[in-house]
Design an enzyme around this catalytic site. Structure first.
Site, PDB file in Angstrom:
ATOM      1  N   CYS A   2       0.818  -1.218   0.000  1.00 27.82           N
ATOM      2  CA  CYS A   2       0.000   0.000   0.000  1.00 27.82           C
ATOM      3  C   CYS A   2       0.850   1.266   0.000  1.00 27.82           C
ATOM      4  CB  CYS A   2      -0.881   0.040   1.226  1.00 27.82           C
ATOM      5  SG  CYS A   2      -1.936  -1.397   1.376  1.00 27.82           S
ATOM      6  N   ARG A  27       5.080   0.228  -5.990  1.00 28.05           N
ATOM      7  CA  ARG A  27       5.041  -0.564  -4.758  1.00 28.05           C
ATOM      8  C   ARG A  27       4.126  -1.783  -4.900  1.00 28.05           C
ATOM      9  NH1 ARG A  27       6.783   2.320  -0.137  1.00 28.05           N
ATOM     10  NH2 ARG A  27       5.347   1.212   1.220  1.00 28.05           N
ATOM     11  N   TRP A  76      -2.873  -2.691  -1.703  1.00 30.06           N
ATOM     12  CA  TRP A  76      -2.473  -4.048  -2.089  1.00 30.06           C
ATOM     13  C   TRP A  76      -3.198  -4.961  -1.119  1.00 30.06           C
ATOM     14  CZ3 TRP A  76       0.255  -8.384  -0.263  1.00 30.06           C
ATOM     15  CH2 TRP A  76       0.774  -9.244  -1.248  1.00 30.06           C
ATOM     16  N   ASN A 100      -1.534   1.977   5.705  1.00 31.35           N
ATOM     17  CA  ASN A 100      -0.585   0.985   5.206  1.00 31.35           C
ATOM     18  C   ASN A 100      -0.144   0.153   6.394  1.00 31.35           C
ATOM     19  OD1 ASN A 100       1.469  -0.473   3.989  1.00 31.35           O
ATOM     20  ND2 ASN A 100       2.918   1.217   3.957  1.00 31.35           N
ATOM     21  N   GLY A 101      -0.262  -1.156   6.292  1.00 37.03           N
ATOM     22  CA  GLY A 101       0.141  -2.023   7.397  1.00 37.03           C
ATOM     23  C   GLY A 101      -0.953  -3.025   7.691  1.00 37.03           C
ATOM     24  N   GLU A 480      18.784 -16.443  -9.490  1.00 36.35           N
ATOM     25  CA  GLU A 480      18.286 -15.086  -9.721  1.00 36.35           C
ATOM     26  C   GLU A 480      17.724 -14.972 -11.143  1.00 36.35           C
ATOM     27  OE1 GLU A 480      17.347 -12.750  -8.128  1.00 36.35           O
ATOM     28  OE2 GLU A 480      17.396 -11.003  -9.423  1.00 36.35           O
ATOM     29  N   LYS A 484      13.867 -13.894 -11.879  1.00 32.05           N
ATOM     30  CA  LYS A 484      13.560 -12.717 -12.715  1.00 32.05           C
ATOM     31  C   LYS A 484      12.582 -13.094 -13.814  1.00 32.05           C
ATOM     32  CE  LYS A 484      14.843 -10.457 -10.872  1.00 32.05           C
ATOM     33  NZ  LYS A 484      14.712  -9.677  -9.740  1.00 32.05           N
ATOM     34  N   GLU A 487       9.099 -13.674 -12.452  1.00 31.13           N
ATOM     35  CA  GLU A 487       8.450 -12.425 -12.041  1.00 31.13           C
ATOM     36  C   GLU A 487       7.823 -11.687 -13.217  1.00 31.13           C
ATOM     37  OE1 GLU A 487      10.675 -10.537  -8.212  1.00 31.13           O
ATOM     38  OE2 GLU A 487      11.896 -10.689  -9.994  1.00 31.13           O
ATOM     39  N   HIS A 503      19.493 -36.540 -10.762  1.00 30.42           N
ATOM     40  CA  HIS A 503      18.881 -37.223  -9.617  1.00 30.42           C
ATOM     41  C   HIS A 503      17.376 -36.983  -9.553  1.00 30.42           C
ATOM     42  CE1 HIS A 503      22.785 -38.493  -8.307  1.00 30.42           C
ATOM     43  NE2 HIS A 503      23.223 -37.249  -8.427  1.00 30.42           N
ATOM     44  N   LYS A 602       6.369  -4.355  -4.481  1.00 31.48           N
ATOM     45  CA  LYS A 602       7.789  -3.989  -4.419  1.00 31.48           C
ATOM     46  C   LYS A 602       8.332  -4.128  -3.007  1.00 31.48           C
ATOM     47  CE  LYS A 602      11.619  -2.226  -6.064  1.00 31.48           C
ATOM     48  NZ  LYS A 602      12.444  -3.158  -6.851  1.00 31.48           N
TER      49      LYS A 602
HETATM   50  C1  G6P Z   1       9.483  -8.351  -2.843  1.00 30.44           C
HETATM   51  C2  G6P Z   1       9.931  -7.820  -4.190  1.00 30.44           C
HETATM   52  C3  G6P Z   1      11.253  -8.454  -4.582  1.00 30.44           C
HETATM   53  C4  G6P Z   1      12.284  -8.241  -3.493  1.00 30.44           C
HETATM   54  C5  G6P Z   1      11.793  -8.756  -2.137  1.00 30.44           C
HETATM   55  C6  G6P Z   1      12.692  -8.305  -1.006  1.00 30.44           C
HETATM   56  O1  G6P Z   1       9.118  -9.677  -2.966  1.00 30.44           O
HETATM   57  O2  G6P Z   1       8.957  -8.076  -5.168  1.00 30.44           O
HETATM   58  O3  G6P Z   1      11.719  -7.860  -5.779  1.00 30.44           O
HETATM   59  O4  G6P Z   1      13.460  -8.893  -3.832  1.00 30.44           O
HETATM   60  O5  G6P Z   1      10.496  -8.209  -1.851  1.00 30.44           O
HETATM   61  O6  G6P Z   1      12.615  -6.909  -0.888  1.00 30.44           O
HETATM   62  P1  G6P Z   1      13.691  -6.009  -0.179  1.00 30.44           P
HETATM   63  O7  G6P Z   1      13.139  -4.611  -0.272  1.00 30.44           O
HETATM   64  O8  G6P Z   1      13.777  -6.492   1.244  1.00 30.44           O
HETATM   65  O9  G6P Z   1      14.968  -6.164  -0.890  1.00 30.44           O
END
Ligand code: G6P
Length: 607
Positions: A2, A27, A76, A100-101, A480, A484, A487, A503, A602
């Site tokens: 949020c 976000r 969100w 937010n929270g 990673e 990516k 995502e 295996h 985010k």
């Molecule tokens: C969310 C985001 C990711 C990020 C993760 C950790 O899941 O979508 O892209 O890697 O949070 O976020 P941070 O702000 O702690 O790096």
């Protein structure tokens, strides 16, 4: 997650609020709304969906608003599905709030309020706060806020308006972030500074349980007893350009291209006379010699940066490193002692699980080091030591440049630790630092030739499943790469240690299935190539990321993407770039909103 905004000034505020909300879109959200002082009433407009398709469309159907103060929100969904009713602002004719929270004890409060005759419309936890404020409001907003804050548990940043207090915004926070912006004759509240950069760079950081009151005379701050608090004014070092796309189709692509500069900014202040120097954060050679174990705790991409960090620190520093996702670490009663260092990695510095892991590590007596991008964020403030990465604002949900600078910090950390512990010579340390300093220019070379990543993306776009494989550092990196791709392209992919494939997982290979292999590590190159051949024999289409000087033959690879030469240990910084580009181009080819992938946020401020 949020986002909150608020504005008090002399201009009509609806557009200002909407624009500020758009700056917080990154976000992650699924509905948006505003509430403003229109005439003598509070007017709320809110809608499910993207800002332009929901809120802006609804606003265009209304008589244009003339209000000069109001609050806004991107939601969100956590409690209750995305819907117009569950969207914020939430309230009645006399009070309206944005939140937010998460209010953890909302059920208890809801029961109490129902017993007092309140009727609930939404499924949100936020509505309990709005109604509790209403219950306590007897004409004094501060009294109502203090009484409400004393009863609610959990995390919150709240923007609150009272019909009786025209053109005045109140704000309070506990855990969730909130800043107060100071402009010329106007004031703002926002979840982060990017929302207000169109108007001002000056802001105050609201601390836990502080109340802000914004009106046409500016912002003032109070504690729960009504005492005035004097606060330091900060100036954002992020400018508007940094928060705009600058000709790129998506922020993700722009941010991939910003990586060389981000590395320069992050490493330059921490290299002194050719040697790493992290003393600014309090990491002395004595401390580095004293640690028995290192833990790296983080979520998502930040955790993947920690995995690369583990391989590097263990390889050259010869100290055990455990990497763990924060949501596991915090609940498994880990064995951590006061001789240990716990490193928390977070772009946002807000991630709830990572912060909880930090608190746990501190309670267990370990020393804590935060690697964080967002200045003044929760994790940065609460850790014993902090190293800021200088990525600038990262607005695409899928993290790229923040990951890159997290790697850069892990390298500096590993070099300094290895040198302090006599695990490497000064000469070796200098040559590694030099390699790191050369990295931005090498990455620029990779970025100059996106064609091969584009071609690889064209081979993935129709795939339903694929695998990423590698060994050692290449395996850490392939995790990673796989994340990516998931995502931003929504294609199912798994990352596997190449040697482990046979295996079980090799059974998944079918004719034409793409496999992306990372094969940059000299010591395991031949082994990885054998694994690449194994999947080729079973029908896989092999895309291989390899160094220019050592590439697999056509009996193994169908398509090779090369990266320039560097030390094996530094390779992840180069090899990740094609993986990022492949994910980006695949998502774009599929027509996805690459910057705001479905279901993702985010910064994840709930567990
Ligand atoms: C969310 C985001 C990711 C990020 C993760 C950790 O899941 O979508 O892209 O890697 O949070 O976020 P941070 O702000 O702690 O790096």
């Amino acid at each position: 997650m949020c986002g909150i905004v608020g504005f008090v000034g002399k201009k009509a505020c609806a557009d200002i609020l909407v624009k500020a909300l758009k700056r917080l879109e990154y976000r992650g959200y699924d509905s948006a709304g505003i509430a403003v002082f229109e005439g003598d009433s509070l007017k709320t407009v809110k809608a499910k969906g993207k800002i332009d398709e929901g809120l802006v469309r609804k606003l265009s159907e209304e008589t244009p608003l003339t209000a000069t103060a109001g609050i806004g929100h991107t939601r969100w969904a956590t409690h209750g599905e995305p819907s117009d009713i569950n969207s914020h602002p939430i309230g009645n004719g006399r009070i309206s709030i944005v939140h937010n929270g998460i209010i953890e004890n909302y059920r208890k409060i809801k029961e109490f309020l129902i017993s007092k005759g309140y009727v609930f419309e939404s499924e949100t936890d936020t509505e309990t706060v709005a109604k509790l404020l209403d219950y306590y409001y007897k004409g004094d907003p501060m009294e109502a806020i203090v009484k409400t804050a004393a009863e609610i548990e959990g995390s919150f940043a709240l923007g609150i308006i009272f019909k009786d207090f025209k053109n005045t915004i109140f704000a309070i926070r506990r855990e969730s972030p909130l800043i107060v912006g100071k402009g010329e004759g106007e004031s703002f509240i926002a979840s982060d500074v990017t929302a207000i950069l169109d108007h001002t760079k000056d802001y105050y950081l609201l601390e836990h349980n502080e109340i802000a009151r914004l009106d046409e005379n500016g912002a003032r701050f109070f504690d729960f007893n009504g005492n005035v608090i004097e606060k330091a004014l900060h100036t954002a070092d992020w400018d508007l350009d940094a928060a705009e796309k600058g000709g790129y189709k998506f922020f993700m692509l722009k941010e991939i291209h910003e990586q060389p500069e981000a590395i320069r900014k992050t490493i330059t202040p921490r290299i002194s006379d050719g040697m790493p120097d992290l003393s600014e954060c309090g990491l002395t050679p004595e401390k580095l010699r004293g640690y028995k174990n290192i833990f790296v705790v983080a979520c998502g991409t930040a955790m993947h940066a920690g995995l690369v960090g583990k391989y590097v620190v263990e390889r050259i520093g010869r100290i055990p490193v455990t990497v763990e996702v924060a949501s596991e670490f915090r609940y498994r009663n880990p064995i951590v002692s006061p001789d240990d260092l716990v490193i928390l990695v977070s772009q946002s510095g807000e991630t709830a699980d990572t912060h909880a892991a930090l608190t746990l590590a501190k309670d267990m007596g370990a020393e804590t080091l935060a690697i964080v991008n967002a200045k003044g964020s929760k994790i940065a403030r609460d850790a014993d030591m902090v190293i800021y990465t200088h990525a600038g604002p990262e607005l695409a949900v899928a993290s790229t440049k923040a990951y890159m600078v997290q790697l850069a910090v892990f390298y500096l950390f590993a070099f300094e630790l290895a040198w302090a512990r006599n695990a490497i010579s000064e000469e070796k340390c200098r040559s590694l630092v030099k390699g790191l300093e050369e990295m931005p220019a090498l990455i620029e070379k990779v970025l100059e030739k996106p064609d091969s990543s584009q071609f690889a993306a064209s081979k993935l776009v129709a795939a339903e499943n694929l695998l990423y494989i590698g060994r050692g550092l290449d395996y850490a990196l392939s995790m990673e790469g796989s994340l990516k791709l998931k995502e931003v392209s929504y294609i199912h992919s798994e990352s596997y240690a190449a040697g482990e494939l046979k295996h079980g997982t090799i059974s998944l290979i079918t004719e034409g299935m793409p496999v992306i292999s990372v094969a940059t590590q000299t010591d395991v190159f031949d082994k990885t190539v054998s694994n690449i051949k194994e999947v080729k024999t079973r029908g896989a289409y092999n895309i291989v990321v390899a160094r220019e000087s050592r590439q697999p033959g056509s009996d193994a690879a169908d398509f090779i993407i090369t990266v320039p030469e560097t030390d094996d240990i530094l390779m992840p910084m180069l090899a990740v770039v094609p993986l990022q580009l492949i994910a980006y181009y695949t998502g774009d080819l599929k027509g996805n909103d690459v910057d705001k992938p479905r279901n993702l946020a985010k910064s994840v401020t709930v567990e």
